[in-house]
Write an enzyme that holds these catalytic residues in place. Structure first.
Site, short mmCIF file in Angstrom:
data_model
loop_
_atom_site.label_atom_id
_atom_site.label_comp_id
_atom_site.label_asym_id
_atom_site.label_seq_id
_atom_site.Cartn_x
_atom_site.Cartn_y
_atom_site.Cartn_z
NE ARG A 84 -4.65 -2.16 2.19
CZ ARG A 84 -5.32 -1.87 3.07
NH1 ARG A 84 -5.24 -1.16 4.02
NH2 ARG A 84 -6.21 -2.99 2.62
CG ASP B 183 -14.56 6.60 7.35
OD1 ASP B 183 -15.14 5.45 7.70
OD2 ASP B 183 -13.77 6.71 7.22
C1 LIG Z 1 -13.91 -2.22 6.53
S1 LIG Z 1 -15.02 -0.55 6.64
C2 LIG Z 1 -16.31 -0.58 8.09
C3 LIG Z 1 -17.39 -0.55 6.81
C4 LIG Z 1 -18.71 -0.32 8.05
N1 LIG Z 1 -19.11 0.52 8.82
C5 LIG Z 1 -19.22 -1.45 7.93
O1 LIG Z 1 -19.21 -2.93 8.01
O2 LIG Z 1 -19.54 -1.70 5.82
C6 LIG Z 1 -13.92 0.06 8.36
C7 LIG Z 1 -14.21 2.08 8.27
O3 LIG Z 1 -12.98 2.33 9.78
C8 LIG Z 1 -12.57 3.27 8.87
N2 LIG Z 1 -12.00 3.78 10.23
C9 LIG Z 1 -10.99 3.15 10.84
N3 LIG Z 1 -10.05 3.86 11.95
C10 LIG Z 1 -11.23 4.84 11.96
C11 LIG Z 1 -10.95 5.53 13.44
N4 LIG Z 1 -9.92 5.14 14.26
N5 LIG Z 1 -11.91 6.86 13.54
C12 LIG Z 1 -13.35 6.72 12.16
N6 LIG Z 1 -13.42 5.92 11.05
C13 LIG Z 1 -11.81 4.10 11.18
C14 LIG Z 1 -11.48 3.15 7.99
O4 LIG Z 1 -11.76 4.10 7.39
C15 LIG Z 1 -12.98 2.26 7.51
O5 LIG Z 1 -13.44 3.82 6.00
#
Ligand SMILES: C[S@@+](CC[C@H](N)C(=O)[O-])C[C@H]1O[C@@H](n2cnc3c(N)ncnc32)[C@H](O)[C@@H]1O
Length: 278
Positions: free
Chosen positions: A44, A151
């Site tokens: 990445r 997010d």
């Molecule tokens: C796998 S996605 C989950 C999306 C959705 N909640 C679902 O279950 O389909 C994880 C998301 O968490 C966000 N994320 C990771 N660390 C975070 C943080 N410290 N604060 C806010 N969002 C975060 C990432 O940017 C990503 O878009």
């Protein structure tokens, strides 16, 4: 050595460089990146380095030191954004059966309804929630009702705000709902209809930092997010989510996430990965 070989050798992360990147991700976003993920991180970072025209990881680390905005890019690069409409469908069935009747009553009494999708990625989760609310309570459009999608990653939030998806993305949505709640956006894409979008607001928010919202939520979805945090970071989140929930409000986690141990957290198990504020 060819130029390509030299470039790919420069993109090799040393253990020390990996440790520095992992430390930044932990400090800034609460992310826990084990050394088993080193080659994933490396590929990445290599992509990001190509975008920046940088040849070696040392130069990328120097860039992180000299340009504060690159930290956000790094977090964006390191997070996983996979999402789907109706992911873990049983949560939406629970929402409909157990939460919506209470919300409908609240709206009837002129109350305010708020649902938070924390870590909403490209928007499928908050749009699924809004769509289900509208289906169950068509009158919701006229009430004080909002779904907040947040997010840490501003790039993925831009896609959420656009609300444009491929037909393949919409597979989990019932055909009748696809027709009712999406409109053709050209090029084989569909856009979330305005009446669904009207219920959803997006905001950049780092769960690992302070949260600016003053009010409380009737339900919080934070699914497939805390799995990227270590136990300690997770443990510190539960009381913060609890504080942001209305009495009796529910926290929905992802399929491999648990509040553990549950004792003394002020939550009780209400369903599979569903926790109700006691
Ligand atoms: C796998 S996605 C989950 C999306 C959705 N909640 C679902 O279950 O389909 C994880 C998301 O968490 C966000 N994320 C990771 N660390 C975070 C943080 N410290 N604060 C806010 N969002 C975060 C990432 O940017 C990503 O878009």
């Amino acid at each position: 050595m060819t130029t390509l070989q030299a470039a790919s050798q420069g993109a090799q992360l040393s253990d020390a460089e990996f440790a520095r990147l992992a430390a930044i991700a932990a400090k800034e976003a609460g992310l826990s990146i084990p050394s088993s993920k080193k080659s994933l991180v490396q590929s990445r970072i290599a992509r990001r380095m190509r975008e920046l025209g940088l040849r070696d990881c040392g130069a990328y680390l120097a860039r992180l030191d000299s340009d504060a905005s690159e930290t956000r890019e790094l977090i964006s690069v390191l997070t996983t954004n996979v999402s789907n409409f109706y992911r873990e469908r049983h949560h939406f069935e629970y929402l409909l059966a157990k939460v919506v009747p209470h919300l409908a009553e609240k709206l009837r009494r002129g109350g305010r309804v708020r649902i938070w999708s924390a870590g909403c990625s490209s928007g499928q989760e908050p749009y699924t929630i809004a769509l289900e609310l509208l289906k169950a309570m068509p009158e919701a459009s006229y009430g004080d009702i909002l779904v907040l999608g947040s997010d840490i990653d501003p790039k993925i939030l831009r896609r959420a705000v656009d609300g444009v998806y491929t037909h393949a993305d919409l597979e989990p949505v019932e055909p009748a709902d696809r027709r009712a709640f999406f409109q053709a956006a050209g090029d084989g894409h569909m856009r979330v209809a305005d009446r669904v979008r009207a219920l959803v607001r997006f905001r950049e928010l780092n769960l690992h930092a302070t949260w600016p919202m003053k009010g409380t939520f009737d339900a919080i979805f934070c699914r497939n997010v805390v799995i990227y945090f270590d136990d300690e970071v997770q443990r510190r989140l539960w009381p913060r989510f609890r504080e942001k929930l209305e009495p009796g409000g529910c926290l929905f986690l992802g399929h491999s996430e648990r509040i553990h141990p549950l004792d003394d957290t002020g939550f009780r198990t209400a369903g599979v990965t569903i926790y109700q504020k006691t």
